[in-house]
Design an enzyme around this catalytic site. Structure first.
Site, PDB file in Angstrom:
ATOM      1  CG  ASP A   1      -1.967  -1.229   0.733  1.00  0.00           C
ATOM      2  OD1 ASP A   1      -2.738  -1.057  -0.129  1.00  0.00           O
ATOM      3  OD2 ASP A   1      -2.513  -1.732   2.209  1.00  0.00           O
TER       4      ASP A   1
ATOM      5  CG  HIS B   1      21.928   5.039 -18.210  1.00  0.00           C
ATOM      6  ND1 HIS B   1      20.883   5.445 -18.610  1.00  0.00           N
ATOM      7  CD2 HIS B   1      23.153   6.092 -18.579  1.00  0.00           C
ATOM      8  CE1 HIS B   1      20.641   6.339 -19.425  1.00  0.00           C
ATOM      9  NE2 HIS B   1      21.488   6.451 -19.597  1.00  0.00           N
TER      10      HIS B   1
ATOM     11  CG  ASP C   1      24.795  12.379 -14.627  1.00  0.00           C
ATOM     12  OD1 ASP C   1      24.182  13.143 -14.280  1.00  0.00           O
ATOM     13  OD2 ASP C   1      24.627  11.113 -15.484  1.00  0.00           O
TER      14      ASP C   1
ATOM     15  CG  ASP D   1      22.367  16.181 -16.495  1.00  0.00           C
ATOM     16  OD1 ASP D   1      22.667  15.238 -15.305  1.00  0.00           O
ATOM     17  OD2 ASP D   1      21.359  15.674 -18.255  1.00  0.00           O
TER      18      ASP D   1
ATOM     19  CG  HIS E   1      27.179   9.734 -24.248  1.00  0.00           C
ATOM     20  ND1 HIS E   1      27.122  10.971 -23.935  1.00  0.00           N
ATOM     21  CD2 HIS E   1      28.585   9.203 -23.130  1.00  0.00           C
ATOM     22  CE1 HIS E   1      28.405  10.983 -22.989  1.00  0.00           C
ATOM     23  NE2 HIS E   1      28.514   9.949 -22.019  1.00  0.00           N
TER      24      HIS E   1
ATOM     25  CG  HIS F   1      20.097  15.041 -22.385  1.00  0.00           C
ATOM     26  ND1 HIS F   1      19.458  15.876 -21.542  1.00  0.00           N
ATOM     27  CD2 HIS F   1      20.964  14.772 -22.134  1.00  0.00           C
ATOM     28  CE1 HIS F   1      20.008  15.424 -20.167  1.00  0.00           C
ATOM     29  NE2 HIS F   1      21.604  15.075 -20.604  1.00  0.00           N
TER      30      HIS F   1
ATOM     31  CG  HIS G   1      16.745  12.552 -21.320  1.00  0.00           C
ATOM     32  ND1 HIS G   1      18.015  10.978 -21.320  1.00  0.00           N
ATOM     33  CD2 HIS G   1      18.244  13.119 -20.791  1.00  0.00           C
ATOM     34  CE1 HIS G   1      18.670  11.336 -21.699  1.00  0.00           C
ATOM     35  NE2 HIS G   1      19.588  12.188 -20.949  1.00  0.00           N
TER      36      HIS G   1
ATOM     37  CD  GLU H   1      25.109  14.301 -20.765  1.00  0.00           C
ATOM     38  OE1 GLU H   1      24.815  13.585 -20.646  1.00  0.00           O
ATOM     39  OE2 GLU H   1      23.821  14.802 -20.780  1.00  0.00           O
TER      40      GLU H   1
ATOM     41  CE1 TYR I   1      31.542   8.319 -18.985  1.00  0.00           C
ATOM     42  CE2 TYR I   1      31.910   8.078 -21.689  1.00  0.00           C
ATOM     43  CZ  TYR I   1      31.333   8.261 -20.325  1.00  0.00           C
ATOM     44  OH  TYR I   1      30.681   9.687 -20.150  1.00  0.00           O
TER      45      TYR I   1
ATOM     46  NE  ARG J   1      28.200  11.497 -17.689  1.00  0.00           N
ATOM     47  CZ  ARG J   1      28.113  10.407 -17.349  1.00  0.00           C
ATOM     48  NH1 ARG J   1      28.796   9.170 -18.107  1.00  0.00           N
ATOM     49  NH2 ARG J   1      27.302  10.134 -16.646  1.00  0.00           N
TER      50      ARG J   1
ATOM     51  CD  GLU K   1      24.936  16.368 -17.688  1.00  0.00           C
ATOM     52  OE1 GLU K   1      25.436  14.813 -17.134  1.00  0.00           O
ATOM     53  OE2 GLU K   1      24.212  15.921 -18.413  1.00  0.00           O
TER      54      GLU K   1
HETATM   55  N1  GLY Z   1      21.837  12.239 -16.860  1.00  0.00           N
HETATM   56  C1  GLY Z   1      21.200  12.183 -17.432  1.00  0.00           C
HETATM   57  C2  GLY Z   1      21.977  12.491 -18.749  1.00  0.00           C
HETATM   58  O1  GLY Z   1      23.480  12.949 -17.882  1.00  0.00           O
HETATM   59  O2  GLY Z   1      21.825  12.236 -19.735  1.00  0.00           O
HETATM   60 MN    MN Z   2      22.967  14.663 -19.873  1.00  0.00          MN
HETATM   61 MN    MN Z   3      23.775  13.516 -16.283  1.00  0.00          MN
END
Ligand code: GLY
Ligand code: MN
Ligand code: MN
Length: 436
Positions: free
Chosen positions: A37, A238, A255, A266, A345, A349, A356, A379, A383, A401, A403
């Site tokens: 619940d 991720h 991140d 972000d 990647h 975005h 996103h 970003e 890797y 990374r 960003e």
């Molecule tokens: N934190 C998700 C991205 O960087 O796209």
């Molecule tokens: Mn991002």
């Molecule tokens: Mn991010």
């Protein structure tokens, strides 16, 4: 006082863009139980929220250029005892911009009437089968009625991308203020996390520090599940498990970003546990930072969305060759996409109510040209998998990374997340003064 979105301004923009006979229909998402619940905290649908600020589930909003009609959960004393205050239809009119408002149970009858006289309807088809079925039933009834009264019924259907999401892509001054706030609080959380992170500590303790700052500052919560990735976990794009133990000499990639009034930041930073980069870590870090600074400088009105990525890919690929990760001619390594082995990647975005965020990356077969008040992330990363036998050993298991969130302006890009350091000297200063 935290900045607030100006929902009336959003309504004016949308209604001003609609012509006679055109309408938008939005549905809020349902409420889901987490388990047993236990309830999830409800996170409003971004389109409904953008237009109205309505915070609760089971809502529909019908918009024409002249009027906004909302369907909402009724006032219900018994339910309110369990789950809290409900504004009800009167609240929708008084506080959320509705000209007319009805209880949810009336939607089928009233929506059928509202669709009469409409020829073009914007709606998120194929997202929720129940909402689609309800709409089709209303259209069928309106069509039968139309045979008698001759009024039009929707025959042209558009996704929300065509109009609503184009408006959301260009942020208004109110939204930019809120996003600056989200950037400021998120940067503060990253700085606190950097100060607290230490060898022997579990990754989740660092996540707890991020969440502490988010919530203390009045955030509506993290905009996505925070990534706190020590050592080789940073090569998992991720990684959200956040349960390993941090080790001296390894890098920590964080991140994380928080929402203010549901607009998110972000941010990613990568730094050495213990404060000192190894030569291999520093060499890779410098490549990523150079790529990021150059890509940010490309976020200018008139450049395209792809230009930002292309600039990052070139600097990263040159770096991969210098580091000995790739061998060959840089142009060829870009053309045959060899660089994707270590940079797999995209660079950016859109950012806003969704991490996103909505907004097409191309239109009419053309890549999107950047315009003032679009907000995007930059970003780049590198890797190297821990078991990559082709890579020089010193780089294996390193993920980096960096960003930031960037607003396109008429001139220089505005960085919304500049409050957290990324230059190695600034990082060294910060890490040399851990939490007192
Ligand atoms: N934190 C998700 C991205 O960087 O796209
Ligand atoms: Mn991002
Ligand atoms: Mn991010």
């Amino acid at each position: 006082m935290l900045a607030k979105p100006d929902f009336q301004a959003h309504r004016s923009r949308l209604q001003g863009a609609l012509r006679e006979g055109e309408a938008v229909l939005l549905f809020g998402g349902p409420h889901h139980l987490r388990n047993g619940d236990a309830e999830y905290r409800y996170r409003p649908d971004s389109d409904v929220y953008w237009l109205t600020g309505w915070p609760d589930p089971h809502v529909a909003v019908f918009v024409t250029r002249d009027a906004i009609t909302m369907f909402v959960e009724p006032k219900d004393r018994e339910r309110e005892v369990w789950t809290g205050f409900r504004p009800g239809p009167d609240g929708a009119k008084a506080h959320y911009g509705a000209d007319e408002a009805f209880e949810w149970g009336e939607i089928e009858e009233k929506l059928t009437g509202l669709l009469s006289g409409i020829d073009t309807l914007h709606h998120a088809f194929a997202v929720d089968a129940e909402h689609d079925a309800l709409l089709m039933s209303c259209i069928a009834k309106a069509r039968r009625k139309n045979r008698r009264d001759g009024l039009s019924v929707p025959e042209t259907f558009c996704s929300l991308d065509k109009l609503v999401h184009e408006l959301r892509l260009i942020k208004g001054p109110d939204e930019l203020e809120v996003m600056r706030e989200a950037g400021r609080v998120s940067a503060e959380a990253h700085v606190a996390a950097m100060r607290v992170a230490a060898a022997g500590m579990p990754e989740y303790r660092v996540e707890a520090e991020l969440l502490r700052v988010f919530h203390e500052q009045g955030s509506t919560g993290p905009g996505y599940t925070s990534i706190v990735a020590g050592g080789a976990n940073a090569t998992v794009l991720h990684y959200i498990t956040n349960r390993n133990t941090l080790k001296d000499g390894e890098l920590l990639l964080i991140d994380a970003g928080c929402e203010i009034s549901h607009y998110t930041a972000d941010i990613t930073r990568t730094f050495p546990i213990g404060g000192r980069f190894t030569p291999a870590q520093r060499a890779m870090y410098d490549v990523v930072l150079k790529a990021q600074l150059k890509a940010i400088d490309t976020c200018r009105a008139g450049k395209t969305f792809n230009d930002v990525h292309d600039v990052a890919v070139r600097v990263l690929t040159e770096g991969m060759v210098k580091l000995g990760l790739l061998v060959g001619d840089v142009d060829e390594l870009i053309a045959d996409e060899s660089y994707k082995k270590y940079y797999m990647h995209g660079t950016s975005h859109w950012l806003g109510l969704d991490v996103h965020d909505v907004g097409a990356y191309g239109r009419d077969g053309q890549v999107r040209v950047l315009a003032p008040d679009m907000v995007l992330t930059v970003e780049p990363g590198l890797y190297v998998a821990i078991d990559d036998a082709d890579a020089p050993e010193a780089y294996r298991g390193i993920g980096i990374r960096i960003e930031d969130d960037v607003r396109v302006t008429d001139g220089d890009p505005e960085i919304l997340t500049a409050g957290v350091p990324k230059h190695p000297d600034d990082l060294a200063d910060l890490l040399a003064s851990p939490q007192s």
